[in-house]
Design a protein around this motif. Sequence first.
Motif, PDB file in Angstrom:
ATOM      1  N   MET A 274       0.836  -1.205   0.000  1.00  0.00           N
ATOM      2  CA  MET A 274       0.000   0.000   0.000  1.00  0.00           C
ATOM      3  C   MET A 274       0.870   1.254   0.000  1.00  0.00           C
ATOM      4  O   MET A 274       0.556   2.236  -0.681  1.00  0.00           O
ATOM      5  N   GLU A 275       1.971   1.216   0.743  1.00  0.00           N
ATOM      6  CA  GLU A 275       2.916   2.336   0.732  1.00  0.00           C
ATOM      7  C   GLU A 275       3.525   2.512  -0.655  1.00  0.00           C
ATOM      8  O   GLU A 275       3.704   3.637  -1.131  1.00  0.00           O
ATOM      9  N   LEU A 276       3.820   1.398  -1.315  1.00  0.00           N
ATOM     10  CA  LEU A 276       4.359   1.455  -2.670  1.00  0.00           C
ATOM     11  C   LEU A 276       3.385   2.149  -3.616  1.00  0.00           C
ATOM     12  O   LEU A 276       3.780   3.023  -4.400  1.00  0.00           O
TER      13      LEU A 276
ATOM     14  N   ASN B  58       0.948   4.263  -2.870  1.00  0.00           N
ATOM     15  CA  ASN B  58       0.831   5.684  -2.532  1.00  0.00           C
ATOM     16  C   ASN B  58       2.082   6.473  -2.912  1.00  0.00           C
ATOM     17  O   ASN B  58       1.989   7.607  -3.392  1.00  0.00           O
ATOM     18  N   ASN B  59       3.254   5.868  -2.708  1.00  0.00           N
ATOM     19  CA  ASN B  59       4.502   6.576  -3.001  1.00  0.00           C
ATOM     20  C   ASN B  59       4.798   6.666  -4.491  1.00  0.00           C
ATOM     21  O   ASN B  59       5.466   7.612  -4.936  1.00  0.00           O
ATOM     22  N   MET B  60       4.332   5.693  -5.262  1.00  0.00           N
ATOM     23  CA  MET B  60       4.628   5.660  -6.693  1.00  0.00           C
ATOM     24  C   MET B  60       3.436   6.108  -7.545  1.00  0.00           C
ATOM     25  O   MET B  60       3.512   7.108  -8.260  1.00  0.00           O
ATOM     26  N   LEU B  61       2.327   5.373  -7.467  1.00  0.00           N
ATOM     27  CA  LEU B  61       1.194   5.681  -8.356  1.00  0.00           C
ATOM     28  C   LEU B  61       0.549   7.026  -8.017  1.00  0.00           C
ATOM     29  O   LEU B  61       0.332   7.862  -8.898  1.00  0.00           O
ATOM     30  N   LEU B  62       0.218   7.227  -6.754  1.00  0.00           N
ATOM     31  CA  LEU B  62      -0.426   8.489  -6.370  1.00  0.00           C
ATOM     32  C   LEU B  62       0.491   9.673  -6.653  1.00  0.00           C
ATOM     33  O   LEU B  62       0.050  10.704  -7.187  1.00  0.00           O
ATOM     34  N   THR B  63       1.771   9.543  -6.321  1.00  0.00           N
ATOM     35  CA  THR B  63       2.709  10.643  -6.565  1.00  0.00           C
ATOM     36  C   THR B  63       2.864  10.899  -8.057  1.00  0.00           C
ATOM     37  O   THR B  63       2.950  12.055  -8.495  1.00  0.00           O
ATOM     38  N   ALA B  64       2.879   9.833  -8.854  1.00  0.00           N
ATOM     39  CA  ALA B  64       2.967   9.997 -10.307  1.00  0.00           C
ATOM     40  C   ALA B  64       1.728  10.705 -10.860  1.00  0.00           C
ATOM     41  O   ALA B  64       1.834  11.549 -11.760  1.00  0.00           O
ATOM     42  N   GLU B  65       0.567  10.376 -10.332  1.00  0.00           N
ATOM     43  CA  GLU B  65      -0.664  11.053 -10.760  1.00  0.00           C
ATOM     44  C   GLU B  65      -0.596  12.544 -10.444  1.00  0.00           C
ATOM     45  O   GLU B  65      -0.953  13.389 -11.275  1.00  0.00           O
ATOM     46  N   LEU B  66      -0.138  12.873  -9.236  1.00  0.00           N
ATOM     47  CA  LEU B  66      -0.017  14.280  -8.851  1.00  0.00           C
ATOM     48  C   LEU B  66       1.017  14.998  -9.721  1.00  0.00           C
ATOM     49  O   LEU B  66       0.807  16.143 -10.134  1.00  0.00           O
ATOM     50  N   TYR B  67       2.126  14.330  -9.994  1.00  0.00           N
ATOM     51  CA  TYR B  67       3.159  14.913 -10.857  1.00  0.00           C
ATOM     52  C   TYR B  67       2.582  15.218 -12.233  1.00  0.00           C
ATOM     53  O   TYR B  67       2.771  16.319 -12.769  1.00  0.00           O
ATOM     54  N   LEU B  68       1.898  14.242 -12.801  1.00  0.00           N
ATOM     55  CA  LEU B  68       1.342  14.423 -14.143  1.00  0.00           C
ATOM     56  C   LEU B  68       0.346  15.582 -14.174  1.00  0.00           C
ATOM     57  O   LEU B  68       0.348  16.404 -15.102  1.00  0.00           O
ATOM     58  N   GLN B  69      -0.484  15.668 -13.157  1.00  0.00           N
ATOM     59  CA  GLN B  69      -1.515  16.702 -13.107  1.00  0.00           C
ATOM     60  C   GLN B  69      -0.944  18.103 -12.952  1.00  0.00           C
ATOM     61  O   GLN B  69      -1.463  19.055 -13.548  1.00  0.00           O
TER      62      GLN B  69
END
Length: 275
Positions: A114-116, A118-129
Amino acid sequence: MMRSPNERLQGPAAEPWPENAALYQQLKEDQILLSDNASSLAVQAFLQMCNLPVRVVCRANAEYMSPSGKVPFIHVGNQVVSELGPIVQFVKAKGHSLSDGLDEVQKAEMKAYMELVNNMLLTAELYLQWCDDVTVEEITHPRYGSPYPWPLNRILAYQKQWEIRRKMKAIGWAGKSLEQVLEDVDQCCQALSQRLGTQPYFFNKQPTELDALVFGHLFTILTTQLTTDELSEKVKNYGNLTAFCRRIEQQYFEGHDKDNSGTAAPRSAKRSLLR
């Protein structure tokens, strides 16, 4: 009489779940962004897996209504709880749990994955946005500020962009290229794909909050129209992950309407995964 898997998970100490429980998020068609949509869908999936009905309520100011400033949040009785982690704990305190059947090693492994995510997918989504200039100009700013008149729409969007870019700098993502971010997404998907293997869920035959979290993010990535398909193509490279998303959509969302479950089938700017 035989009890359903969800009833067995809840146990005899489970408190009654109120019929008027509500989940709040931003406006679905015009406003909500990829990351918030993914987080909202993860919570909806978790509650569906617990067999706890919730009515989805869309509000333009949902982000400002939330006690943490983040969506989604649920309103149950006289309590308001935001984000998946605290919602899982809140639901567990009421006697409903998806992961009680796991041993301590499995629980630790589940939390690590779950940490993975949040740290990878969620952060990548925020970066892209908020850090990819084309996406910011064509999608993020118009959608984020859509409920508000000019110039407030631009002011709020720039404030949010400054907040997210400051966060990216703090965690060392500000200097990354889009290609590096997409590579991080691919590595995360590879790890998830290897853990899932040929199982229906990440821990054999019953879903946990990890399954809800992964579904929320992967389904949203697969079904959201962005300026390019580069992000969704990373997920599509892993057939067991796309099959996993189709399976959860079919089992927990398809055929559930607002009259009997409180949560309609997930919709997106593109399509359902079901053919």
